[in-house]
Design an enzyme around this catalytic site. Structure first.
Site, mmCIF file in Angstrom:
data_model
loop_
_atom_site.group_PDB
_atom_site.id
_atom_site.type_symbol
_atom_site.label_atom_id
_atom_site.label_comp_id
_atom_site.label_asym_id
_atom_site.label_seq_id
_atom_site.Cartn_x
_atom_site.Cartn_y
_atom_site.Cartn_z
ATOM 1 N N GLN A 109 0.858 -1.194 0.000
ATOM 2 C CA GLN A 109 0.000 0.000 0.000
ATOM 3 C C GLN A 109 0.891 1.239 0.000
ATOM 4 O O GLN A 109 1.603 1.501 0.969
ATOM 5 C CB GLN A 109 -0.861 -0.020 1.268
ATOM 6 N N SER A 112 1.612 6.656 2.350
ATOM 7 C CA SER A 112 2.351 7.631 3.154
ATOM 8 C C SER A 112 3.563 8.191 2.426
ATOM 9 O O SER A 112 4.247 7.483 1.686
ATOM 10 C CB SER A 112 2.821 6.981 4.455
ATOM 11 N N GLU A 227 -8.557 -1.515 6.296
ATOM 12 C CA GLU A 227 -7.314 -1.622 7.048
ATOM 13 C C GLU A 227 -7.581 -1.671 8.551
ATOM 14 O O GLU A 227 -7.016 -2.482 9.267
ATOM 15 C CB GLU A 227 -6.405 -0.432 6.715
HETATM 16 C C1 LIG Z 1 5.123 -0.328 11.072
HETATM 17 C C2 LIG Z 1 4.539 0.658 10.118
HETATM 18 C C3 LIG Z 1 4.095 0.207 8.892
HETATM 19 C C4 LIG Z 1 3.561 1.113 7.972
HETATM 20 N N1 LIG Z 1 3.154 0.633 6.761
HETATM 21 C C5 LIG Z 1 2.682 1.518 5.841
HETATM 22 C C6 LIG Z 1 2.311 1.053 4.546
HETATM 23 O O1 LIG Z 1 2.422 -0.125 4.238
HETATM 24 N N2 LIG Z 1 1.872 1.942 3.644
HETATM 25 C C7 LIG Z 1 1.736 3.262 3.950
HETATM 26 O O2 LIG Z 1 1.274 4.015 3.088
HETATM 27 N N3 LIG Z 1 2.075 3.742 5.172
HETATM 28 C C8 LIG Z 1 2.561 2.908 6.126
HETATM 29 N N4 LIG Z 1 2.919 3.368 7.363
HETATM 30 C C9 LIG Z 1 2.842 4.819 7.638
HETATM 31 C C10 LIG Z 1 1.747 5.169 8.638
HETATM 32 O O3 LIG Z 1 0.486 5.100 8.011
HETATM 33 C C11 LIG Z 1 2.046 6.576 9.199
HETATM 34 O O4 LIG Z 1 3.261 6.493 9.896
HETATM 35 C C12 LIG Z 1 0.968 7.057 10.116
HETATM 36 O O5 LIG Z 1 -0.237 7.273 9.422
HETATM 37 C C13 LIG Z 1 1.360 8.355 10.857
HETATM 38 O O6 LIG Z 1 1.853 9.325 10.000
HETATM 39 P P1 LIG Z 1 3.252 10.058 10.317
HETATM 40 O O7 LIG Z 1 4.217 8.967 10.591
HETATM 41 O O8 LIG Z 1 3.525 10.999 9.232
HETATM 42 O O9 LIG Z 1 3.030 10.827 11.664
HETATM 43 P P2 LIG Z 1 2.448 12.318 11.782
HETATM 44 O O10 LIG Z 1 1.200 12.397 10.984
HETATM 45 O O11 LIG Z 1 3.511 13.302 11.515
HETATM 46 O O12 LIG Z 1 2.073 12.331 13.321
HETATM 47 C C14 LIG Z 1 2.976 12.714 14.376
HETATM 48 C C15 LIG Z 1 2.163 12.815 15.662
HETATM 49 O O13 LIG Z 1 1.184 13.836 15.496
HETATM 50 C C16 LIG Z 1 -0.101 13.331 15.729
HETATM 51 N N5 LIG Z 1 -1.049 13.969 14.814
HETATM 52 C C17 LIG Z 1 -0.916 14.190 13.487
HETATM 53 N N6 LIG Z 1 -1.998 14.778 12.996
HETATM 54 C C18 LIG Z 1 -2.854 14.937 14.012
HETATM 55 C C19 LIG Z 1 -4.157 15.471 14.156
HETATM 56 N N7 LIG Z 1 -4.835 15.950 13.121
HETATM 57 N N8 LIG Z 1 -4.705 15.462 15.381
HETATM 58 C C20 LIG Z 1 -4.032 14.969 16.455
HETATM 59 N N9 LIG Z 1 -2.819 14.452 16.393
HETATM 60 C C21 LIG Z 1 -2.247 14.424 15.186
HETATM 61 C C22 LIG Z 1 0.000 11.843 15.462
HETATM 62 O O14 LIG Z 1 -1.007 11.124 16.150
HETATM 63 C C23 LIG Z 1 1.386 11.536 15.970
HETATM 64 O O15 LIG Z 1 1.317 11.342 17.359
HETATM 65 C C24 LIG Z 1 3.458 2.492 8.298
HETATM 66 C C25 LIG Z 1 3.901 2.929 9.539
HETATM 67 C C26 LIG Z 1 4.436 2.030 10.448
HETATM 68 C C27 LIG Z 1 4.891 2.535 11.780
#
Ligand SMILES: Cc1cc2nc3c(=O)[nH]c(=O)nc-3n(C[C@H](O)[C@H](O)[C@H](O)COP(=O)(O)OP(=O)(O)OC[C@H]3O[C@@H](n4cnc5c(N)ncnc54)[C@H](O)[C@@H]3O)c2cc1C
Lengths: 390, 354
Positions: A109, A112, A227
């Site tokens: 997928q 991100s 998901e």
């Molecule tokens: C093990 C693992 C596997 C993954 N696999 C995939 C995959 O296969 N495909 C894919 O596309 N992605 C994948 N991801 C990515 C994952 O979907 C993102 O890491 C996740 O959605 C969080 O985004 P970010 O890391 O950019 O954090 P950010 O969005 O930068 O968040 C940082 C912090 O801010 C908080 N935050 C952000 N926005 C808000 C809001 N509006 N309100 C309150 N709090 C907020 C978050 O909760 C978090 O605590 C994976 C991640 C992990 C850890």
């Protein structure tokens, strides 16, 4: 129903392999398919079994006694596949679903990006129309199993002149194309189950679009719904050292099982585990009766992540210093450490705990949404990542 | 295992909900002089709800625990101040488990109210400190039963002592001051009080069964309470405006509401299962009952406290019901031996199943 259970039980006893090697996993998935246990609730016309959630639950219960080597198929089976079933053309379904169920092809997928995680609709990967084809440029990150995947469901921006949610399109892409570069990314456990993925002038045909051009957000929301249910309803592996039964066993091994504090914490963990399992059963029974879970999958996802954290606390209580240091030749120590180190992923991957709570508040409870600043602004004019308004 | 309600069960639930909505029953007791709502009790009896699980040949409706739990959920939602838990649950279950049917018709019809004396001086669930002695071919009770739920309004007492189970119809009762103003408790004093012995081969096993069923019944009240707290809190978060926005649009409020919802859904799932087990798989009841109480007891109190917090100052005022849920939740958590005993029971049962 009990006949189905007998069949599952006998088959699992005879067929579950001992390792998780890729070739073993593929052979096992094919065997599952041949035995009629792949895609139990999926439509029959593409090789599914067309059965109900009740049979799926029986399968899950019985298979929870084993460690099935199926994790490499989780994204395809839990997310991409169901979304193709929902939104795909007949050709797409016929092309992709049967090999997915048979275990011939692995999916990932591609949502991100470095600047677009929780706010996935602010993604920058571009797809530009060129004759009969689309040309894709950009970067994805944290892409689970991209290094093993044959196909990916990719979300790209096809129109930067409309607000960010409206200019997206979903594509089904070939991960073996030379224009796709996959670089392993180490996670906090020291392994590399996910990746960075780069696209440099990747050309895909017009029929690679899943759903409609410009309707990528709808496709994304559909997939994210699958998901959450898939992650939340995920059955604990037999040997998951953080499952209640295994922690209770560890307590016995360390002679901690008669400590009343340990007993009480284990009892609370058991109750929380049961509450979540029964909630998932209820969602399935409701689905069979015609009510899909909708955003309620977020409850399972959120509660699942909390359960893992609770289990880590209990593990520390039981193990004491043995959780912090152990003999290098003690595999039990390594397994527990891996489980503890994997736990943070459950409250980040698939949408963070914060995002799940917002989904529950907005979509289930109908609470007023937060004021948004970017709903009606053309994407081009937004402050996203490195992009700055002219 | 069936965790989703069928149409008939949903109907039962809406009937009871409608009945309870016609009047602010809880305030009739909290702000009035009555110790329970007699009118409501009569209505519940007329609908056959006070004898829901009593077999038809003994004047009841012969329904199951799933149905009784639905009624209890509604009573818990409304904090209905009626002696249902004491009479239609504890007393009825004890008499049924003892195979003593004589009193059942009167309890089923709501004509008489029963209470069960089963706790020690420290509130532990076990023999009441009451001595039973045989005299002139009959039995008399002597001693004080300290915490008897609805003992202030009951007219029949089922008493568990070191010498087994007894029924007495007379006691000197002192109503206790209670944290929860919607459910009375009393101290019962027996002095040479004539009692009838309820013969049974294993009095302690009856006690366990009664507690298991009571734990599930209490969980039903708690689940109803959590659902109501969730509902009123979400409603309030939508209309209360501060800093120019509805407070429900602020994440700390929204996320607390989401946690309430998650708690509510999981507690309900445990309850549906335990109630189903009580009807269909009695051998699994001990484990399911203890599991359910371990979760719902603290969950209700946490929910009530959070709901009160999200109401701000208004939630802390006497006129608002938030404090009534808070008080009910805390005192419910302490019934039937309290969380310590529930945890110990669950731990014991988990050790047995492996
Ligand atoms: C093990 C693992 C596997 C993954 N696999 C995939 C995959 O296969 N495909 C894919 O596309 N992605 C994948 N991801 C990515 C994952 O979907 C993102 O890491 C996740 O959605 C969080 O985004 P970010 O890391 O950019 O954090 P950010 O969005 O930068 O968040 C940082 C912090 O801010 C908080 N935050 C952000 N926005 C808000 C809001 N509006 N309100 C309150 N709090 C907020 C978050 O909760 C978090 O605590 C994976 C991640 C992990 C850890």
């Amino acid at each position: 129903m009990s006949e189905f259970r007998e069949k599952v039980r006998a088959w699992l006893a005879a067929n579950v392999p001992g390792d998780e090697e890729l070739e073993t996993a593929k052979r096992f998935q094919t065997a599952l398919y041949d035995a009629g246990f792949a895609g139990i609730t999926w439509p029959e016309e593409f090789g599914g079994q067309g059965l109900t959630a009740a049979e799926q639950q029986i399968f899950d219960q019985e298979s929870a006694r084993y460690d099935l080597p199926t994790s490499v198929f989780r994204i395809g089976m839990g997310m991409c596949g169901p979304t193709i079933v929902d939104l795909g053309t007949p050709e797409q379904k016929a092309r992709y679903i049967p090999p997915l169920l048979r275990g011939d092809e692995i999916w990932c997928q591609l949502f991100s990006e470095p600047g677009a995680g929780s706010d996935v609709a602010s993604l920058q990967t571009r797809a530009v129309r060129d004759g009969d084809e689309w040309v894709i440029n950009g970067q994805k990150v944290w892409t689970t199993v991209a290094h093993l995947a044959d196909f990916g469901a990719l979300l790209a921006r096809t129109d930067p002149d409309v607000p960010k949610h409206q200019g997206l399109t979903m594509f089904l892409i070939d991960m073996h194309d030379p224009a796709v570069t996959v670089r392993p990314l180490k996670d906090m456990t020291g392994r590399a189950p996910f990746n960075e993925v780069y696209f440099e002038n990747l050309r895909v045909p017009a029929d690679a679009v899943l759903g409609q051009v410009g309707q990528g957000w709808l496709a994304a929301v559909t997939m994210l719904g699958h998901e959450r249910v898939s992650i939340g309803g995920f059955v604990r592996k037999r040997h998951d050292p953080l499952a209640h039964a295994n922690l209770a066993e560890t307590a016995r091994k360390y002679g901690r099982d008669t400590d009343p504090v340990v007993q009480a914490e284990l009892a609370k963990l058991y109750a929380a585990e049961r509450a979540l399992a029964l909630f998932n059963t209820r969602l399935r029974q409701e689905a069979d009766a015609g009510t899909p879970p909708g955003a309620r999958g977020s409850v399972a996802k959120l509660a699942g992540a909390q359960l893992m954290q609770q289990a880590v606390a209990v593990a520390g209580l039981i193990g004491g210093p043995r959780v912090a240091a152990w003999d290098p030749d003690d595999p039990a120590g390594d397994e527990l450490a891996l489980a503890i180190n994997q736990t943070p992923s459950s409250s980040i991957a698939g949408g963070t705990d914060q995002i799940q709570r917002t989904i529950i508040g907005d979509r289930i409870l109908g609470l007023p949404r937060e004021p948004v600043v970017d709903r009606d602004v053309p994407f081009r004019e937004l402050r996203v990542g490195t992009q700055r308004p002219a | 295992m069936q965790l989703v309600l069928d149409t008939e069960q949903q109907q039962l639930r809406s009937t009871v909900r409608k009945l309870l909505a016609d009047h602010n029953h809880v305030r009739s007791v909290v702000d009035g002089d009555e110790s329970y709502d007699r009118v409501l009790w009569r209505h519940l009896a007329e609908l056959g709800l006070t004898g829901l699980v009593v077999p038809e040949e003994h004047g009841g409706a012969g329904a199951g625990h799933v149905e009784r739990c639905l009624v209890l959920e509604e009573l818990g939602r409304a904090l209905a101040p009626v002696p249902f838990l004491a009479s239609a649950v504890l007393a009825v279950d004890a008499l049924m488990a003892l195979g003593d049917t004589g009193l059942l018709p009167a309890l089923a019809s709501g004509e008489r109210i029963g209470a069960v004396a089963v706790s020690g001086v420290d509130g532990s669930w076990g023999p009441a400190p009451v001595a039973a002695t045989e005299r002139d071919g009959g039995w008399v009770l002597e001693g004080t039963a300290p915490f008897v739920i609805s003992g202030d309004v009951a007219d029949v007492f089922v008493v568990y002592t070191e010498s087994g189970w007894f029924v007495a119809e007379d006691a000197r009762r002192t109503p206790l001051t209670t944290l929860d103003p919607t459910r009375g408790q009393a101290k019962l004093e027996f002095s040479a009080t004539p009692a009838r012995r309820l013969d049974t081969a294993d009095p302690a096993a009856v006690l366990e069964k009664v507690r298991d069923l009571a734990s599930v019944a209490l969980a039903a009240e708690q689940v109803g309470g959590i659902a109501k707290v969730l509902e009123t809190t979400v409603e309030y978060a939508k209309v209360r405006v501060q800093f120019g926005r509805a407070i429900g649009s602020y994440q700390s409020v929204k996320h607390a509401c989401a946690d309430l919802y998650s708690t509510s859904e999981r507690a309900e799932s445990l309850l549906r299962h335990a109630a189903w087990v009580a009807d269909h798989e009695p051998e699994a009841l001990p484990l399911a009952a203890a599991t359910t109480q371990v979760f719902t007891g603290p969950a209700y109190f946490a929910a009530a406290a959070s709901g009160l917090q999200l109401h701000g100052g208004i939630g802390y005022t006497w006129e608002h019901d938030a404090h009534l849920y808070y008080k009910r939740a805390k005192s419910s958590e302490l019934l039937f031996g309290g969380q310590d005993e529930q945890l110990a029971r669950l731990a014991g049962r988990l050790a047995e199943v492996r």
